[in-house]
Design a protein around this motif. Structure first.
Motif, PDB file in Angstrom:
ATOM      1  N   VAL A  55      10.975  -3.637   5.748  1.00 32.29           N
ATOM      2  CA  VAL A  55      10.859  -3.817   7.192  1.00 32.29           C
ATOM      3  C   VAL A  55      10.369  -2.525   7.841  1.00 32.29           C
ATOM      4  CG1 VAL A  55      12.070  -4.513   9.291  1.00 32.29           C
ATOM      5  CG2 VAL A  55      12.805  -5.438   7.072  1.00 32.29           C
ATOM      6  N   VAL A  56       9.343  -2.655   8.651  1.00 30.89           N
ATOM      7  CA  VAL A  56       8.802  -1.511   9.394  1.00 30.89           C
ATOM      8  C   VAL A  56       8.833  -1.852  10.877  1.00 30.89           C
ATOM      9  CG1 VAL A  56       6.832   0.004   9.766  1.00 30.89           C
ATOM     10  CG2 VAL A  56       7.340  -0.828   7.447  1.00 30.89           C
ATOM     11  N   ASP A  57       9.665  -1.111  11.623  1.00 28.43           N
ATOM     12  CA  ASP A  57       9.811  -1.316  13.069  1.00 28.43           C
ATOM     13  C   ASP A  57      10.158  -2.767  13.408  1.00 28.43           C
ATOM     14  OD1 ASP A  57       9.232   1.363  13.508  1.00 28.43           O
ATOM     15  OD2 ASP A  57       7.076   0.979  13.648  1.00 28.43           O
ATOM     16  N   GLY A  58      11.077  -3.333  12.639  1.00 34.10           N
ATOM     17  CA  GLY A  58      11.566  -4.675  12.915  1.00 34.10           C
ATOM     18  C   GLY A  58      10.715  -5.802  12.366  1.00 34.10           C
ATOM     19  N   LYS A  59       9.597  -5.491  11.712  1.00 39.38           N
ATOM     20  CA  LYS A  59       8.705  -6.525  11.192  1.00 39.38           C
ATOM     21  C   LYS A  59       8.777  -6.534   9.661  1.00 39.38           C
ATOM     22  CE  LYS A  59       3.868  -8.004  11.014  1.00 39.38           C
ATOM     23  NZ  LYS A  59       2.473  -7.686  11.428  1.00 39.38           N
ATOM     24  N   THR A 115      15.103  -1.000  13.133  1.00 36.41           N
ATOM     25  CA  THR A 115      14.381   0.187  13.594  1.00 36.41           C
ATOM     26  C   THR A 115      13.973   1.049  12.405  1.00 36.41           C
ATOM     27  OG1 THR A 115      16.474   1.411  13.855  1.00 36.41           O
ATOM     28  CG2 THR A 115      15.611   0.260  15.793  1.00 36.41           C
ATOM     29  N   GLY A 116      12.781   1.623  12.522  1.00 35.34           N
ATOM     30  CA  GLY A 116      12.302   2.525  11.476  1.00 35.34           C
ATOM     31  C   GLY A 116      11.784   1.805  10.239  1.00 35.34           C
ATOM     32  N   ARG A 117      11.738   2.565   9.136  1.00 32.01           N
ATOM     33  CA  ARG A 117      11.238   2.052   7.856  1.00 32.01           C
ATOM     34  C   ARG A 117      12.458   1.806   6.956  1.00 32.01           C
ATOM     35  NH1 ARG A 117       6.002   3.747   6.580  1.00 32.01           N
ATOM     36  NH2 ARG A 117       6.680   4.342   4.467  1.00 32.01           N
ATOM     37  N   VAL A 118      12.689   0.536   6.593  1.00 32.00           N
ATOM     38  CA  VAL A 118      13.961   0.178   5.955  1.00 32.00           C
ATOM     39  C   VAL A 118      13.763  -0.750   4.756  1.00 32.00           C
ATOM     40  CG1 VAL A 118      16.310  -0.653   6.355  1.00 32.00           C
ATOM     41  CG2 VAL A 118      14.944   0.171   8.295  1.00 32.00           C
ATOM     42  N   LEU A 119      14.449  -0.435   3.663  1.00 32.10           N
ATOM     43  CA  LEU A 119      14.612  -1.370   2.562  1.00 32.10           C
ATOM     44  C   LEU A 119      15.885  -2.161   2.880  1.00 32.10           C
ATOM     45  CD1 LEU A 119      13.857   0.955  -0.513  1.00 32.10           C
ATOM     46  CD2 LEU A 119      12.424  -0.898   0.365  1.00 32.10           C
ATOM     47  N   CYS A 120      15.711  -3.389   3.340  1.00 30.43           N
ATOM     48  CA  CYS A 120      16.819  -4.196   3.833  1.00 30.43           C
ATOM     49  C   CYS A 120      17.225  -5.179   2.735  1.00 30.43           C
ATOM     50  CB  CYS A 120      16.355  -4.942   5.083  1.00 30.43           C
ATOM     51  SG  CYS A 120      17.684  -5.597   6.092  1.00 30.43           S
TER      52      CYS A 120
END
Length: 297
Positions: A198-202, A182-187
């Motif tokens: 990742v942005v909104d799971g993509k 969820t959200g904007r993430v540096l995974c």
């Protein structure tokens, strides 16, 4: 009066003779001194000669034929030298950074000499791979790609595809942690050594990363980007940290020239190193202060 007149006439004749001689000397200097190929006056055998003369009216005989001018020999300095084939031509060498280096790495990878994804940078890992290939095929193991090395490598490999030359990461991106969906993430996965934006799971983009050593480990957990610095230099280690995105104290995601050159043989001082300058440059422009950072196994 007659004596004076005669004296004046003789003086005038003498002056006219001197003037005529001077004029002829000037013409002769320019007309009878042709320049040879060497840039110096021609020898007597090669000087310009008068054209053919008519038979003598008094004797009725023809003049002696004029010898043909000799051909000037070329200067030794103008004779082209044969190419020096003793030293092989270097096609690629350490320090190069280009698309052709990516092709080199992709071809070496086909044969098992290059154990990571192509980066386009010719560092110590690439040099070692080239030396191994050269040694196996009886070539001088210099670590630089000479013309014979390149010819041999091309003959025993196939043309790499664009996907082989520009893979998104060296390793497959790990399964996303639930906190990254969820959200904007540096995974950031320590297992696969990859970072996924990742942005909104993509997954928008992915890149290879390197972490701190056992003495300066990269912290795990959920954080957020609290500062960005495009041209940052470490105040502790005095090393460049371009495109730094800080998420936990002095730890940041940033580009590492050392990672690009040495691969995983080195380590950071706790930061998340990225070796692809183009990818992290684009990522830096997209990430905002406040975006989530998740570091996990």
């Amino acid at each position: 009066m007659a004596l004076i007149s005669i004296t004046r006439s003789r003086a005038a004749a003498a002056a006219a003779a001197l003037l005529t001689g001077a004029l002829l000397a000037g013409c002769t200097a320019h007309a009878t001194q042709p320049v040879t190929a060497q840039g110096s006056p021609a020898s007597s055998a090669g000087e310009e000669t008068p054209g053919p003369a008519t038979p003598s009216a008094s004797t009725g005989t023809s003049p002696t034929p004029t010898p043909s001018p000799t051909t000037a020999k070329p200067s030794p300095s103008r004779i082209p030298k044969a190419p020096d084939t003793a030293r092989p031509v270097v096609v690629m060498a350490p320090g190069s950074n280009s698309a052709i280096v990516r092709e080199l790495q992709a071809r070496l990878r086909q044969l098992g000499f290059f154990g990571q994804a192509p980066t386009g940078y010719y560092g110590s890992v690439t040099a070692a791979s080239v030396r191994a290939f050269q040694g196996k095929h009886g070539l001088a193991a210099s670590g630089t790609v000479t013309k014979p090395t390149w010819t041999k490598l091309r003959s025993v490999t196939r043309q790499p595809t664009r996907a082989a030359m520009y893979p998104p990461t060296a390793n497959p991106v790990a399964k996303l942690d639930p906190r990254c969906l969820t959200g904007r993430v540096l995974c950031v996965s320590k297992t696969s050594r990859t970072l996924a934006w990742v942005v909104d799971g993509k997954v928008v983009s992915a890149m290879d990363v390197r972490f701190g050593s056992q003495y300066t480990p990269t912290r795990e957990g959920t954080f957020s980007v609290f500062a960005k610095s495009r041209h940052h230099v470490s105040t502790i280690y005095h090393t460049a940290m371009p495109y730094a995105m800080f998420f936990s104290g002095g730890q940041a995601v940033h580009y590492s020239a050392d990672f690009a050159a040495r691969g995983y043989s080195g380590a950071s001082h706790g930061c998340v190193n990225v070796r692809d300058a183009n990818k992290i440059s684009a990522l830096f422009d997209q990430v905002r202060v406040g975006d989530k950072v998740v570091v996990y196994w």
